[in-house]
Scaffold this active site. Structure first.
Site, PDB file in Angstrom:
ATOM      1  N   GLY A   7      36.240  44.261  44.191  1.00  0.00           N
ATOM      2  CA  GLY A   7      35.078  43.903  43.370  1.00  0.00           C
ATOM      3  C   GLY A   7      34.126  43.000  44.130  1.00  0.00           C
ATOM      4  O   GLY A   7      33.436  42.146  43.543  1.00  0.00           O
ATOM      5  N   GLY A  10      30.399  42.389  43.169  1.00  0.00           N
ATOM      6  CA  GLY A  10      30.104  41.841  41.845  1.00  0.00           C
ATOM      7  C   GLY A  10      29.613  40.405  41.883  1.00  0.00           C
ATOM      8  O   GLY A  10      29.438  39.814  42.957  1.00  0.00           O
ATOM      9  N   GLN A  11      29.422  39.834  40.691  1.00  0.00           N
ATOM     10  CA  GLN A  11      28.831  38.488  40.587  1.00  0.00           C
ATOM     11  C   GLN A  11      29.690  37.445  41.284  1.00  0.00           C
ATOM     12  O   GLN A  11      29.198  36.631  42.057  1.00  0.00           O
ATOM     13  CB  GLN A  11      28.639  38.103  39.117  1.00  0.00           C
ATOM     14  CG  GLN A  11      27.835  36.818  38.938  1.00  0.00           C
ATOM     15  CD  GLN A  11      28.078  36.107  37.620  1.00  0.00           C
ATOM     16  OE1 GLN A  11      29.002  36.449  36.867  1.00  0.00           O
ATOM     17  NE2 GLN A  11      27.254  35.121  37.326  1.00  0.00           N
ATOM     18  N   ASP A  52      39.130  52.392  45.385  1.00  0.00           N
ATOM     19  CA  ASP A  52      39.236  52.345  43.934  1.00  0.00           C
ATOM     20  C   ASP A  52      40.634  51.826  43.581  1.00  0.00           C
ATOM     21  O   ASP A  52      41.634  52.434  43.991  1.00  0.00           O
ATOM     22  CB  ASP A  52      39.037  53.773  43.400  1.00  0.00           C
ATOM     23  CG  ASP A  52      39.051  53.840  41.896  1.00  0.00           C
ATOM     24  OD1 ASP A  52      39.541  52.882  41.253  1.00  0.00           O
ATOM     25  OD2 ASP A  52      38.583  54.852  41.352  1.00  0.00           O
ATOM     26  N   TYR A 141      38.678  44.267  26.466  1.00  0.00           N
ATOM     27  CA  TYR A 141      38.700  43.388  27.643  1.00  0.00           C
ATOM     28  C   TYR A 141      39.710  42.256  27.448  1.00  0.00           C
ATOM     29  O   TYR A 141      40.533  41.977  28.324  1.00  0.00           O
ATOM     30  CB  TYR A 141      37.282  42.845  27.841  1.00  0.00           C
ATOM     31  CG  TYR A 141      37.102  41.848  28.967  1.00  0.00           C
ATOM     32  CD1 TYR A 141      37.381  42.172  30.286  1.00  0.00           C
ATOM     33  CD2 TYR A 141      36.603  40.567  28.696  1.00  0.00           C
ATOM     34  CE1 TYR A 141      37.172  41.264  31.308  1.00  0.00           C
ATOM     35  CE2 TYR A 141      36.388  39.655  29.713  1.00  0.00           C
ATOM     36  CZ  TYR A 141      36.678  40.000  31.017  1.00  0.00           C
ATOM     37  OH  TYR A 141      36.485  39.094  32.025  1.00  0.00           O
ATOM     38  N   LYS A 145      43.201  41.383  29.394  1.00  0.00           N
ATOM     39  CA  LYS A 145      43.383  40.093  30.078  1.00  0.00           C
ATOM     40  C   LYS A 145      44.674  39.399  29.622  1.00  0.00           C
ATOM     41  O   LYS A 145      45.370  38.800  30.434  1.00  0.00           O
ATOM     42  CB  LYS A 145      42.154  39.191  29.875  1.00  0.00           C
ATOM     43  CG  LYS A 145      40.935  39.658  30.669  1.00  0.00           C
ATOM     44  CD  LYS A 145      41.198  39.541  32.165  1.00  0.00           C
ATOM     45  CE  LYS A 145      40.115  40.136  33.022  1.00  0.00           C
ATOM     46  NZ  LYS A 145      40.459  40.148  34.461  1.00  0.00           N
TER      47      LYS A 145
END
Ligand code: AKB
Length: 314
Positions: A7, A10-11, A52, A141, A145
């Site tokens: 990732g 991403g941010q 992936d 989500y 988690k």
């Protein structure tokens, strides 16, 4: 040390990859992404690979090829996208995590696997949410988690995989915009203030959520990974707090720095998600076990965000 960041486009990934490369050397940090093109500085700053996490054989080849011993596993589907596509959220967040843990077990890797304030839900105390409390989220989500935290702890106890994680609050940064999250409004508002001096916020003015400035989040992540294993009683589920403010308080803080800034409020489906999360977090376990202490409050963060965004956006 050879590190892989999933990732990485991403941010959090862009900031974390840059910081890890500064700390451990550019060639020792591999940035992995799936389909988002890597930002130029990440692509040019060190090794990058497309992969992936739901494809275990492909992932194993990457890990073998680079002889990875530490993984920061950031690839995930966030809350709002998770509600639009729960199946994808389950697949990436749980099947992907299972693959990461299996490969870590086979290769003796250390892991960082983040969790989120999304583990909380109705029934959790809203203020100063304790470390040990009700975990009954109402989003896919959040479900992934909670299950992910349990899965990580299982791999620690059963197989000795040194996996660590924190429950990130909403993260605010100027380098890379977040996508698909509920707390994204707290980043968008700064961009729109600089670009248009106005913002239409997708949650109510009184919506108060735990938030953190990215430099604190990166520091906390690295500090947790540096902590001696014997000092940790928790592993994958640390409460982690920076600041808490309502959307109105955020808008007021920006108005005080940007004369004429106007914020209106038009809640959409993300309001329900925001309403299911706590207002503020008790992170005393993180401060006791690995010395966590944030540096930024709303005022200091806003000064830094606006200064950097004005420069970046011209
Ligand atoms: C989201 O809004 O989904 C994330 C999070 C709090 O985990 N930023």
């Amino acid at each position: 040390m050879m590190i892989l960041v999933t990732g990485a486009a991403g941010q959090i990934g862009t900031d974390l990859t840059t910081t890890l490369r500064e700390k451990f050397g550019n060639q020792n940090v591999v940035a992995m992404g799936r389909k988002t093109p890597m930002p130029k500085d990440i692509a040019e700053g060190g090794p990058c690979v497309m992969g992936d996490v739901t494809d275990i054989e492909g992932y194993r080849k990457i890990v073998d090829g680079y002889q990875i011993d530490t993984v920061y596993h950031l690839a995930a589907i966030l809350s709002a996208t998770g509600e639009s596509n729960p199946q994808l959220c389950y697949d990436v967040n749980l099947n992907g995590l299972y693959n990461i843990l299996e490969v870590a077990k086979d290769h003796g890797q250390r892991l960082f696997c983040p969790s989120s304030i999304a583990v909380f839900g109705p029934g959790t105390p809203l203020e100063n949410t304790p470390q040990e409390t009700v975990l009954k989220p109402t989003t896919m989500y959040g479900v992934t988690k909670v299950a992910g935290e349990l899965l990580c702890d299982y791999y620690f106890h059963k197989y000795g995989v040194d996996v660590r994680g924190i429950r990130y609050p909403g993260l605010i940064s100027w380098k890379t915009r977040p996508t698909g999250g509920t707390t994204d409004y707290a980043v968008e508002i700064y961009y729109e203030a600089v670009l248009n001096n106005r913002y239409e916020c997708f949650v109510r003015a009184d919506t108060k959520l735990p938030m953190m400035y990215m430099p604190d989040a990166i520091k906390g992540t690295l500090d947790l990974m540096d902590a001696p294993l014997e000092s940790l009683k928790h592993h994958s589920d640390f409460n982690f707090a920076g600041m808490s403010f309502s959307a109105q308080e955020l808008a007021d803080c920006i108005s005080a720095r940007m004369p004429g800034f106007e914020c209106t409020f038009k809640p959409d489906s993300r309001q329900n998600i925001a309403d299911s999360w706590p207002d503020s977090i008790d992170d005393s376990a993180a401060s006791e076990e690995w010395g966590w202490k944030p540096s930024y409050d709303l005022e200091k963060m806003s000064d830094d965000m606006l200064e950097n965004l004005k420069r970046k956006l011209g």
